[in-house]
Design an enzyme around this catalytic site. Sequence first.
Site: not given
Length: 892
Positions: A26, A96, A105, A107, A352, A468, A777, A781-782, A844, A864
């Site tokens: 601001k 402000r 959140g 003031m 802004r 809000h 590839s 995950n594993d 993947c 990829y």
Amino acid sequence: MTKWVYTFGDGKAEGEAGMRNLLGGKGANLAEMSNLGLPVPPGFTITTEVCTYFYDHGQSYPQDLKDQVTEALSFVGRLTGRTFGDRDNPLLVSVRSGARASMPGMMDTVLNLGLNDVTVEALARSSGDPRFAYDSYRRFITMYSNVVLGIEHHHFEQVLDEHKDRKGYSLDTDLSADDWKALIGRYKTLVEKELGKPFPQDPQEQLWGAVGAVFGSWMNNRAIKYRELHNIPASWGTAVNVQAMVFGNMGETSATGVAFTRNPSTGEKELYGEFLINAQGEDVVAGIRTPQDITEKARIASGSDKPSMEAAMPEVYAELVRIYGILEKHYRDMQDMEFTVERGKLWMLQTRNGKRTAKAALRIAVELANEGVITQEEAVNRIDPASLDQLLHPTIDPNAERRILATGLPASPGAASGEVVFSSDEAEAAKKAGRKVILVRVETSPEDIHGMHAAEGILTTRGGMTSHAAVVARGMGKPCVSGAGAIRVDYAAQTMSVGGVTLAKGETITIDGSTGQVLQGSVKMLEPELSGEFATLMGWADRVRRMKVRANAETPLDAKTARNFGAEGIGLCRTEHMFFDGDRIISVREMILADDEAGRRAALSKLLPMQRADFVELFTIMSGLPVTIRLLDPPLHEFLPHTEDEIAEVASSLNMSPDKLRRRNAELHEVNPMLGFRGVRLAIAYPEIAEMQARAIFEAAVEAGKATGQPVVPEIMIPLVMTKAEFDLVNDVIVSMAEAVAAETGVTVEYQVGTMIELPRAVLKAGEIAESAEFFSYGTNDLTQTALGISRDDAGSFLGSYTAKGILATDPFVTIDQDGVGELMRIATERGRQVRKDIKLGICGEHGGDPQSVRFCETVGLDYVSCSPYRVPIARLAAAQAALGGNVASQA
Ligand code: ADP
Ligand code: MG
Ligand code: MG
């Protein structure tokens, strides 16, 4: 000496937009607007460094701060011709807060500071309007008491309501100067009773009280929670802006409002906003009075009978249009502006980069690029890839029957259905329990953030397009209908009622944030259409992108969706998903339960035509695009029945004794299936499974190639490999099958065989494996599970503490752990490429659709990424931004 205070006003400023870290968003923009020569009330900014100092030094201020503030106050006094605290000609200010990133959140702003029993009389004299002066004073007492002294608002409301009842007034505007004066007395008594001491009359005490409250609010729970959600470090601190007051409550030629340079919901290029005549700032957002439209066009569209600013204040409107042009050009982005009109003169109080929906963000970025304000690359960089998710939200089927309960404002687009709940805590609890809810509130406040997060959508009965609820929902990409005034919410009874219908907590409604409609029950939804600006921007992204984007898909529907979303192939077809369907599960079970190879082969021969037909369909949909098919991966027991009922059913359908089935079940049971008999290990023990799958793939490739005229080049992927020897054994099976099919059909299919890299040993031996494997590839995950030794399914109980304590920056199953798993990827890439220069590399795991991980993949140099179909657009955009070396756009 450190400079703690930066002034602005009168066409210049000590700060500028680039000093956001020091002055907050601001403050930096107030300085910038001053430098641009725009009408900004003079003021000064106390820097974020003071906030940091404040918390590093037991909540005290640097020694020289007071002097710098005093000097800045006299600077503002000189420009306004007033003196702070002066009994005849007092300077009044607003205080402000303003952090680097705008942050609910913090003031609330305190207006009219500097008023007391003496200065209020001076204000009455100088304005010639005592009613205005007392109105301002009572606002100040209420606001200051609430925000700084912690006395709840409703105490004051109650006093006001009593007064109105007694006098028979219905509106605040009915109150006269004497009424407000009388109320001020009662307000002061109230404060003294609540606080045990009188309302502070000394302007200096008021000022430092407010400054302290701003810094104090940096560490309140709401702000802390918000920072947690948005990864904002506590060390940033907030700035405090002190600014000369201008008055929107000086009668009919005064007003206050907010405006966007483009429509934040649709992105359309039009001045868009709301204003209130004879009001002060907070009135617009608080939703106490329904605001008026800025443009005539918007007034006609909304059907409002109150005049637009364009009609009521044509000169001010023209000035606002002029300024909006300057600001948008200067900031090269859509602006969200706050302004006040004092007796016909326009003052700018904030600008802004405006928050917007994903849809608006796309349109704005594309149009700004087409207008030549930004480049196409900048446009690509401005869109947060994750936000594209919003566009993939369903909308209500136009042909569906709509039982309309009420219509409010279309505050945030998209549609959602869910059970009605009336509090944020309940919304959160319901979400945890796996239920979908719509949060219904009279209005929302920053305390509702967690409930809004948990809800599918938000419905309020009060407040406008800039309330809000509306602003926050748009930021979150959640559907929201605001200001549905016909609905009565009864918190005590936990019901909402409208037009004779009463719905209790738990009943289902649907909200349509694009039209403002509130509907009874759930309604048929449609998948989104991805044309227009979306297609244009994705086209620009595709032009700069280096990595290809594929999808993880095996069903025809997923494959079609993936292609619609621009997938350039399939990076992972999980054949086991094809094993569960309909009748085939019976043959799969027969195969698993067979006593010997002959039995297995018999069952597999029944599966072959089904599997082949699936591949034909998949290859046909993908018409020549690469398709990576992974051989059977999961442990076999996953296919077997578990409950007694299921066992009985399967046993009878397979003509087998339940006991035998139970025995086989027990044999297949594993203590740790994730590290058990699965992946390539299945093909090692039962090569006939790989044989059948390879045959199905090659036969399908021949057939689909003939049908579409596009040669199919399947990529066959062997999962969970840890040694070259494993790979070679299965590869031999595949190669023999390719030869057999070629001999039988007379068609030679081109193909590749590669492996998933998902075990640390495979990473280390990547060079050896690459002697045989034509592609890798990364099964991240594993690989994450095996590298961290964390089972994804069991991580829930402790992973939260790891991220909370900062041991891990993010959930490694969502965003690649770059330091660990990322390094493994780099090692495998380097060793693989050393042996096979042109080895094809992809990913993947789930990470293939996570923007941050996609950026990492670019730095590793993958060919990829592959992700779930709905994330393909996200990955395309993230890959483009990665190639541009850009950051994910921040719209704060
Ligand atoms: P927020 O960050 O919540 O938007 P602001 O500090 O922008 O809070 O203040 C909210 C509103 O208060 C502004 O939009 C404006 O209408 C009003 N306001 C703030 N400062 C002044 C001032 N100096 N003069 C008049 N109105 C002001
Ligand atoms: Mg503001
Ligand atoms: Mg795996």
